[in-house]
Scaffold this motif. Structure first.
Motif, PDB file in Angstrom:
ATOM      1  N   GLY A 237       9.485   3.993  -1.226  1.00 10.80           N
ATOM      2  CA  GLY A 237       8.585   2.886  -1.520  1.00 10.80           C
ATOM      3  C   GLY A 237       9.160   1.820  -2.432  1.00 10.80           C
ATOM      4  O   GLY A 237       8.435   0.923  -2.857  1.00 10.80           O
ATOM      5  N   VAL A 238      10.460   1.890  -2.708  1.00  9.43           N
ATOM      6  CA  VAL A 238      11.098   0.922  -3.605  1.00  9.43           C
ATOM      7  C   VAL A 238      12.220   0.229  -2.845  1.00  9.43           C
ATOM      8  O   VAL A 238      13.170   0.877  -2.400  1.00  9.43           O
ATOM      9  CB  VAL A 238      11.653   1.608  -4.869  1.00  9.43           C
ATOM     10  N   TYR A 239      12.119  -1.077  -2.691  1.00  7.02           N
ATOM     11  CA  TYR A 239      13.035  -1.829  -1.832  1.00  7.02           C
ATOM     12  C   TYR A 239      13.820  -2.876  -2.618  1.00  7.02           C
ATOM     13  O   TYR A 239      13.330  -3.449  -3.591  1.00  7.02           O
ATOM     14  CB  TYR A 239      12.254  -2.518  -0.710  1.00  7.02           C
ATOM     15  N   GLY A 240      15.009  -3.148  -2.159  1.00  9.19           N
ATOM     16  CA  GLY A 240      15.839  -4.165  -2.779  1.00  9.19           C
ATOM     17  C   GLY A 240      15.343  -5.566  -2.483  1.00  9.19           C
ATOM     18  O   GLY A 240      14.651  -5.795  -1.488  1.00  9.19           O
ATOM     19  N   VAL A 241      15.693  -6.526  -3.344  1.00  7.31           N
ATOM     20  CA  VAL A 241      15.270  -7.918  -3.175  1.00  7.31           C
ATOM     21  C   VAL A 241      16.436  -8.887  -3.235  1.00  7.31           C
ATOM     22  O   VAL A 241      16.265 -10.087  -3.011  1.00  7.31           O
ATOM     23  CB  VAL A 241      14.227  -8.311  -4.246  1.00  7.31           C
ATOM     24  N   GLN A 242      17.635  -8.404  -3.535  1.00 10.51           N
ATOM     25  CA  GLN A 242      18.764  -9.311  -3.758  1.00 10.51           C
ATOM     26  C   GLN A 242      19.546  -9.602  -2.480  1.00 10.51           C
ATOM     27  O   GLN A 242      19.815  -8.708  -1.686  1.00 10.51           O
ATOM     28  CB  GLN A 242      19.709  -8.723  -4.814  1.00 10.51           C
ATOM     29  N   GLN A 243      19.884 -10.842  -2.335  1.00  8.87           N
ATOM     30  CA  GLN A 243      20.774 -11.318  -1.272  1.00  8.87           C
ATOM     31  C   GLN A 243      21.669 -12.343  -1.938  1.00  8.87           C
ATOM     32  O   GLN A 243      21.337 -13.520  -2.026  1.00  8.87           O
ATOM     33  CB  GLN A 243      19.969 -11.927  -0.119  1.00  8.87           C
ATOM     34  N   LYS A 244      22.824 -11.896  -2.397  1.00  7.16           N
ATOM     35  CA  LYS A 244      23.592 -12.721  -3.324  1.00  7.16           C
ATOM     36  C   LYS A 244      25.084 -12.476  -3.147  1.00  7.16           C
ATOM     37  O   LYS A 244      25.508 -11.353  -2.854  1.00  7.16           O
ATOM     38  CB  LYS A 244      23.182 -12.379  -4.771  1.00  7.16           C
TER      39      LYS A 244
END
Length: 419
Positions: A237-244
């Motif tokens: 239930g914990v997802y990444g948010v970075q696209q860098k």
């Protein structure tokens, strides 16, 4: 890939090395060497330390909120600076990439706050200075990371985009949530270099992953870190948010060798000795760690309080509390520094090991004399430079105590990969 009391609650014997050293979040200060036995405080060296701490010490007491190393700080109510027994003279707040954050000192010069709401999932650094009624200066520094949404994770990384670092600087990522699906997260992260060196990543725990080549980075190369973590499930239930994408350059090859037996430090560039500086390492009862250590922070002046690393007198106060240690460069999370020393006699450097575990260089009070060995080394050193400490008689620094993964051989390093 170097002030306030950088708080530590326990002596090194019981320390569990904090993983929150990424994105500038490094939590301990003062000297802590190899042996667990604290100095008895009765020798002349201790007396001089006590004298330096007591003489002309500023009464101004600076408090920064939130605490240094906080990783779940509010974006609305965080970042305040107050002072008692003095007035604020300057406060500087920056993001990890160096962008300055606006703020104002109150009319009575007793407090400071930022002028706008902070951003989520951002690492901030605060540096404050104050003076007491006699004009004596006090310094305080802190770093913290603001809150991220409960159902997402981010990786705070070092070094920062666009920086130039020494050949020993690893890519180090500290996740704000424990990662249970390490393989999926690691597949979303790539580290490459124009030198063509193979780069491998190693998980120290569920929150920290470092990446490096087998040998130091090639000087002049460019390293690229790509985070493709948007939508990657790091834990249930914990997802990444970075696209860098982040790039940094590797500077000249500088490695310094500290020999606690000869009490000399040889600074090499491209393998050639460019200068030899006399040093004073940890005393026999407080030996300095051995091993390859990467400079992770630099402070022109900072405060070092023995109580933060377990060096206390019977009254519970630190055996030393020096408010203005010059030219301090961090070597470990647990409090090992290479720094200037103005309180010791010039005769100790190159002759006697007197410190509580740090490596001391002759220097001047105020850090304003460019002709001292401490000032020269500070000027000619960058984050990511390597300091190799030898012949102290102590154990090798742990690979995760600072950015010191070079103390693990290549086979062990690669065995810590999840893919």
């Amino acid at each position: 890939m170097e002030k306030r009391v950088i708080t530590v609650s326990k002596r090194r014997k019981g320390l569990t090395v904090a993983s929150a050293l990424l994105g500038g979040v490094l939590v301990l200060s003062a000297c802590s060497g190899g042996d667990d036995k604290a100095s008895g405080g009765g020798d002349s060296s201790q007396s001089k330390v006590d004298e330096a701490a007591a003489e002309k010490a500023s009464e101004a007491q600076i408090k920064i909120t939130p605490e240094d190393g906080s990783d779940n700080a509010s974006i609305n109510n965080s970042a305040s600076v107050t002072v008692s027994k003095g007035t604020l003279t300057s406060v500087k707040m920056t993001t990890s990439d160096g962008s300055e954050v606006g703020g104002e000192i109150s009319a009575d010069k007793k407090s400071w706050k930022p002028s706008a709401q902070l951003e989520r999932s951002t690492t901030y650094k605060l540096a404050a200075e104050a003076k007491d009624s006699d004009g004596r200066v006090a310094h305080e520094n802190a770093s913290f990371t603001t809150v991220s949404p409960a159902n997402s994770f981010i990786g705070n990384f070092t070094p920062d985009d666009g920086t130039t670092v020494g050949v020993g600087m690893p890519v180090s990522i500290n996740f704000d949530k424990a990662i249970t699906n390490k393989a999926a997260v690691q597949k979303g992260i790539t580290v490459s270099t124009t030198s063509g060196q193979e780069v491998a990543c190693h998980w120290f725990n569920a929150n920290r992953m470092d990446c490096r080549p087998e040998e130091y980075w090639k000087e002049g190369s460019t390293v690229t870190l790509k985070l493709a973590l948007d939508g990657v499930e790091g834990a249930k239930g914990v997802y990444g948010v970075q696209q860098k994408t982040v790039t940094f350059k590797v500077g000249r090859n500088q490695v310094s060798y500290v020999d606690a037996k000869t009490k000399q430090m040889k600074i090499t560039q491209d393998g050639k000795v460019v200068r030899t500086i006399p040093i004073s390492a940890g005393a026999p009862e407080n030996k300095t760690y051995e091993g390859q250590m990467v400079i992770s922070e630099k402070f022109k002046e900072t405060r070092m309080n023995g109580a933060t690393v377990g060096f206390t007198d019977d009254d519970g106060k630190g055996e030393y509390d020096i408010k203005d240690v010059p030219h301090a460069m961090r070597l470990s999370t647990s409090g090992t520094f290479i720094h200037g020393n103005y309180w010791g006699a010039k005769s100790i450097f190159g002759n006697v090991n007197t410190s509580h575990g740090c490596v001391g260089l002759q220097d001047a009070k105020g850090a304003d004399d460019p002709n001292t060995p401490g000032a020269w080394f500070f000027k000619n050193t960058m984050i990511g430079d390597v300091v190799v400490v030898q012949n102290t008689g102590d154990k090798t620094v742990a690979p995760d105590n600072g950015l010191n993964g070079w103390n693990m051989d290549w086979a062990q390093w690669k065995a810590g990969s999840a893919v």
